[in-house]
Design an enzyme around this catalytic site. Structure first.
Site, mmCIF file in Angstrom:
data_model
loop_
_atom_site.group_PDB
_atom_site.id
_atom_site.type_symbol
_atom_site.label_atom_id
_atom_site.label_comp_id
_atom_site.label_asym_id
_atom_site.label_seq_id
_atom_site.Cartn_x
_atom_site.Cartn_y
_atom_site.Cartn_z
ATOM 1 N N LYS A 101 3.028 -120.992 32.705
ATOM 2 C CA LYS A 101 1.900 -121.101 33.635
ATOM 3 C C LYS A 101 2.245 -122.084 34.765
ATOM 4 O O LYS A 101 1.916 -121.862 35.926
ATOM 5 C CB LYS A 101 0.630 -121.559 32.896
ATOM 6 N N GLN A 136 -4.926 -125.796 27.016
ATOM 7 C CA GLN A 136 -4.361 -124.652 26.294
ATOM 8 C C GLN A 136 -4.949 -124.562 24.881
ATOM 9 O O GLN A 136 -5.041 -125.553 24.172
ATOM 10 C CB GLN A 136 -2.828 -124.797 26.243
ATOM 11 N N ASP A 140 -9.815 -121.547 33.775
ATOM 12 C CA ASP A 140 -9.846 -120.409 32.849
ATOM 13 C C ASP A 140 -11.066 -119.519 33.103
ATOM 14 O O ASP A 140 -11.107 -118.373 32.664
ATOM 15 C CB ASP A 140 -9.927 -120.902 31.397
#
Ligand code: GUN
Length: 280
Positions: free
Chosen positions: A55, A99, A122
């Site tokens: 990412k 995460q 997110d």
């Protein structure tokens, strides 16, 4: 023979769009407005660490500055919450990602709720009653983009979502509804799932079980999106039995190379949107 929906190619296009958007933002508002993302990973799980480093590399390729914070497995919930609070208050931090999964002694719910909605890259806190659902949960947003890029308009179609997770199934159903689809959501307690999946014009599967959807569960000509990413003998396999379903489908996503690359691209889109909002 189904048309393959190439997630890798669409993701590349999205990354280029985000990179152009980042540069445009910097041109207009100066370097201080450049999108950035703070990525938190707790514990030594190799998959999580690898995903976070991927990412971060995606960010760099798209003109977004990544900062990775790695915390030990024994980090307390309180310490993580304090870190998030500090990042929430930091004017220079545009986007925060924690995460998942988190170690068992930390409440995922509390941690995700602690991330300020205007930094939630997110898109987990996207509200269904919001008019601007533009920072949407990444994976469902990625699926919507793939459908659009493939010329599939879901309006009026019967879309069946298999799975009801907070990360995929539930927000997927909402995004489909917002695009005027008729939506059925199936889950582990649904009686006779095949009765529902067989009626799907668009079937989206996110259950995390290899080969869960077999050929007999799919209507001829259906569009099939496989969100699953399972590993058998180290090889990635989806939730759909591709060899059985592909001959019946009109379009299908492969695993790997389907939804996976697009999910990460969705994160970049959200990071740019958050930075744009902040600049404006
Ligand atoms: N772990 C697996 N998928 C995701 C995701 O979409 N976001 C975060 N933060 N963690 C994940």
């Amino acid at each position: 023979m189904a048309v393959l929906i190439d997630g890798k190619a669409i993701a590349q296009k999205v990354k280029e769009e985000v990179a152009a958007g980042s540069e445009a933002l910097v041109r207009e508002y100066g370097e201080a407005a450049r999108p950035n993302m703070t990525l938190i990973v707790v514990g030594s799980d190799a998959v999580s660490r690898k995903l976070v480093s991927m990412k971060a590399a995606d960010c760099e390729a798209a003109g977004i500055i990544p900062t990775v914070i790695t915390l030990s497995e024994s980090t307390t919930e309180e310490k993580l919450l304090r870190l998030i609070e500090r990042l929430n208050e930091d004017e220079d931090v545009r986007a925060i990602l924690c995460q998942l999964p988190l170690p068992e002694h930390i409440s995922t719910k509390k941690v995700l709720a602690a991330i300020a909605p205007d930094k939630d890259v997110d898109g987990f806190s996207a509200r269904i009653d919001s008019d601007d659902y533009d920072v949407a949960a990444c994976t469902p947003a990625a699926v919507m983009r793939m459908l659009r890029e493939s010329g599939v308009d879901v309006a009026g179609k019967h879309c069946v979502v298999v799975g009801r997770s907070n990360i995929v199934g539930k927000p997927m159903a909402i995004q489909l509804l917002l695009n005027d689809a008729t939506v059925t959501v199936c889950h582990s307690k649904t009686r006779d799932i095949a009765e529902h999946t067989k009626r799907a014009d668009v079937l989206i599967v996110a259950v995390g079980r290899p080969r869960f959807v077999t050929g007999d569960m799919v209507k001829d000509g259906a569009v099939v999106i496989d969100v699953g990413m399972n590993y058998i003998d180290g090889r990635p396999v989806g939730d759909v039995a591709f060899d059985e379903v592909e001959p019946k489908a009109s379009m299908i996503t492969p695993v790997p190379g389907g939804v996976g690359p697009m999910t990460r691209a969705g994160l970049l889109v959200n990071a740019l949107t958050l930075a744009e909002r902040k600049a404006k």
